[in-house]
Scaffold this motif. Structure first.
Motif: not given
Length: 242
Positions: A47-52, A7-27
C-alpha cells in the motif's frame, strides 16, 4: 527505521482512503487492487501512503500495516500525522502486524528462523522489524531451530530422503545439520544409507530402458550418494537377471 519510499511508475490502484490528523495534516492511503498477490511465493504488493504536502516522504508499507494505520487514525482522530507522526505510527503498526503474521504462520506449521525471516521480508516488512520480531519469537520459543530441525529430519527420513538432501535442505533453511543433537545416527534407527536406498528402489518397477542410469539418477535426486546409488542400481540389475 526506514520504510520504502514511493518511486517509479504508478502501479494499478485499488481502494483509496483519506486520513486527516489532529494537527491538520492530510494523508492518502492507496491499497493495491484485489488479487494482486499474497507475498507467500514472491514479493507482496504494498500500500502507498501519500502526504498532502511536501513535509513528509511518501511511504510504501505492507497492506496489513496500512489497514492498521487507517484503523488507528479513525479510532484516535486527534493523532498527529505530520512532522514524522505518520512514520512513528507506521513503525508501531509494522511491529505489531509483523508479529501477528509470524504467529499465524507458525500456527499452520513450524518454521526455522531463516525461513520465517525470509517470508516476512517478502511480505514487505523492514529488516530491522523482522530481526526484532524473530529475536523475540526465539526468546519465547515460538521459533526454535532445534525443534524445527528434529521434526524436519524425521519427516524426510520417513519420506525416504538421503542424508545429503536432508543436510542441503536444512542448510537452505539456515540450520547446520551437524548442530542437531544425534544427527544422523539417532534418526536412522540402525539402517545404513544403502539399506534405505535399496528399500526405495526395490518398491519401484524396473525401468525397461536404461534401468541402471535411471535408478542412479533417481537415488541421487533423492539425496543419496553417487556410490550408494550405483551399488543399488547394480544390485537391481543383478536381481532382475536371476
Amino acid at each position: 527505521m526506514r520504510f520504502g519510499a514511493s518511486s517509479g511508475p504508478e502501479a494499478p490502484r485499488g481502494e483509496t482512503v483519506e486520513l486527516a490528523g489532529g494537527d491538520g495534516s492530510l494523508w492518502t492511503v492507496t491499497f493495491p487492487p484485489k488479487g494482486a498477490g499474497s507475498g507467500f511465493s514472491g514479493p507482496a504488493p504494498k500500500a502507498r501512503l501519500h502526504p498532502g504536502d511536501d513535509g513528509d516522504e511518501a511511504l510504501q508499507v505492507p497492506v496489513a500495516v496500512a489497514r492498521a494505520v487507517v484503523k488507528a487514525v479513525r479510532e484516535e482522530p486527534s493523532v498527529a500525522l505530520g512532522e514524522g507522526g505518520m512514520g512513528r505510527l507506521v513503525a508501531a503498526a509494522s511491529t505489531t502486524c509483523c508479529a501477528k503474521r509470524l504467529t499465524s504462520m507458525v500456527d499452520r506449521r513450524d518454521y526455522s528462523s531463516k525461513e520465517a525471516a525470509d517470508r516476512l521480508l517478502r511480505a514487505g516488512y523492514p529488516r530491522a522489524v523482522v530481526d526484532d520480531v524473530c529475536s523475540r519469537a526465539r526468546e519465547g520459543r515460538l521459533l526454535d531451530d532445534a525443534r524445527f530441525a528434529e521434526a524436519f529430519i524425521r519427516s524426510k527420513v520417513y519420506s525416504g530422503w538421503g542424508l545429503r538432501r536432508i543436510e542441503q535442505e536444512l542448510s537452505r533453511r539456515g540450520v547446520d545439520a551437524s548442530s542437531v543433537a544425534g544427527w544422523p545416527d539417532d534418526f536412522l534407527e540402525g539402517e545404513s544409507e544403502f539399506d534405505r536406498a535399496w528399500e526405495l528402489v526395490s518398491r519401484r518397477s524396473v525401468p525397461e530402458r536404461n534401468p541402471y542410469e535411471k535408478t542412479v539418477r533417481y537415488l541421487v535426486g533423492r539425496g543419496y550418494s553417487y556410490d550408494v546409488a550405483k551399488r543399488c542400481a547394480a544390485r537391481l540389475l543383478e536381481d532382475g537377471d536371476e
